[in-house]
Design an enzyme around this catalytic site. Structure first.
Site, PDB file in Angstrom:
ATOM      1  N   ASP A 149      32.586  33.192  25.615  1.00  0.00           N
ATOM      2  CA  ASP A 149      32.249  34.089  24.997  1.00  0.00           C
ATOM      3  C   ASP A 149      32.363  35.311  25.002  1.00  0.00           C
ATOM      4  OD1 ASP A 149      31.483  32.207  23.005  1.00  0.00           O
ATOM      5  OD2 ASP A 149      29.626  32.980  22.739  1.00  0.00           O
ATOM      6  N   ASP A 151      30.623  39.846  25.243  1.00  0.00           N
ATOM      7  CA  ASP A 151      29.660  40.351  24.285  1.00  0.00           C
ATOM      8  C   ASP A 151      29.879  41.902  25.130  1.00  0.00           C
ATOM      9  OD1 ASP A 151      28.252  38.212  23.406  1.00  0.00           O
ATOM     10  OD2 ASP A 151      27.948  37.609  25.468  1.00  0.00           O
TER      11      ASP A 151
END
Length: 230
Positions: A149, A151
């Site tokens: 992911d 962030d």
């Protein structure tokens, strides 16, 4: 942190807030003293990349709470850094101008970061990559994978209205769709870190994480009036 070292200072030692060290900042270290209870992977991880990430925890004078990252998701070790061992501090916003190596720029998390850089909704904000993307850009060692992911940390010392929050959330969603990965943002407010997704939902209270613990607050931009979480 999944595992945390015992503090190298007395339990009765006064805790201090040192504005030099902020959550998600990366610290390049001269050395990492070995702790009795540290996991076996820590030495190899530190030899590969002599960095630690500032975490939200109170420390005595002369120390900062930080975490060491291994190569696996489960390899996270909370420890305490003597400030004399810090060689360099790198904040997420500094990393915004760093590019990944060409052969890794097509990984989804880096594609999402490039999309956010170009999005007008983030103009005027101080922000940058955190998590595994930030670590790779700081340490210059391969860290993210195709499933990683993105962030990001966005500093918002002044109040954000609902329209601005939704514009930020829409920007993250657009980048996530473009890159086919997840994109999350934490807003750094006067009360601590709070998820953009929670604020954008307009909840009556949101979870704020600070160095002295997590709590629910009605307004992260006001002087603290809070309920500790259970």
């Amino acid at each position: 942190m999944r595992v945390c070292a015992a503090p190298p200072f007395a339990a009765s030692a006064p805790r201090v807030g040192d504005a030099r060290w902020r959550a998600h900042d990366l610290l390049k270290l001269k050395q990492l003293p070995e702790a009795d209870d540290e996991p076996a992977w820590v030495r190899a991880a530190f030899a590969r990349a002599p960095f630690a990430v500032v975490r939200r925890a109170e420390a005595a004078a002369g120390f900062v709470a930080a975490g060491v990252r291994g190569t696996a998701r489960a390899e996270r070790y909370g420890t305490w850094i003597n400030t004399q061992d810090i060689e360099l501090l790198i904040s997420p916003e500094v990393l915004l101008d760093r590019e990944p190596s060409p052969e890794r720029a097509t990984l989804p998390a880096f594609v999402a970061l490039a999309a956010l850089r170009a999005h007008e909704a983030l103009n005027g904000y101080v922000w940058g990559p955190a998590g595994s993307v930030g670590f790779e850009l700081a340490a210059q060692v391969p860290t993210i994978t195709a499933s990683s992911d993105l962030d990001v940390l966005i500093r918002v010392p002044q109040r954000c209205d609902s329209a601005s929050l939704h514009a930020l959330a829409d920007a993250l969603a657009t980048a996530a769709r473009l890159a086919s990965t997840r994109v999350d943002a934490q807003l750094e407010t006067p009360a601590g870190g709070v998820a953009l997704a929670e604020l954008a939902m307009g909840k009556a209270r949101v979870l704020v994480r600070a160095s002295d613990g997590a709590r629910l607050v009605a307004d992260p931009w006001q002087a603290r009036s809070s309920e500790p979480t259970s």
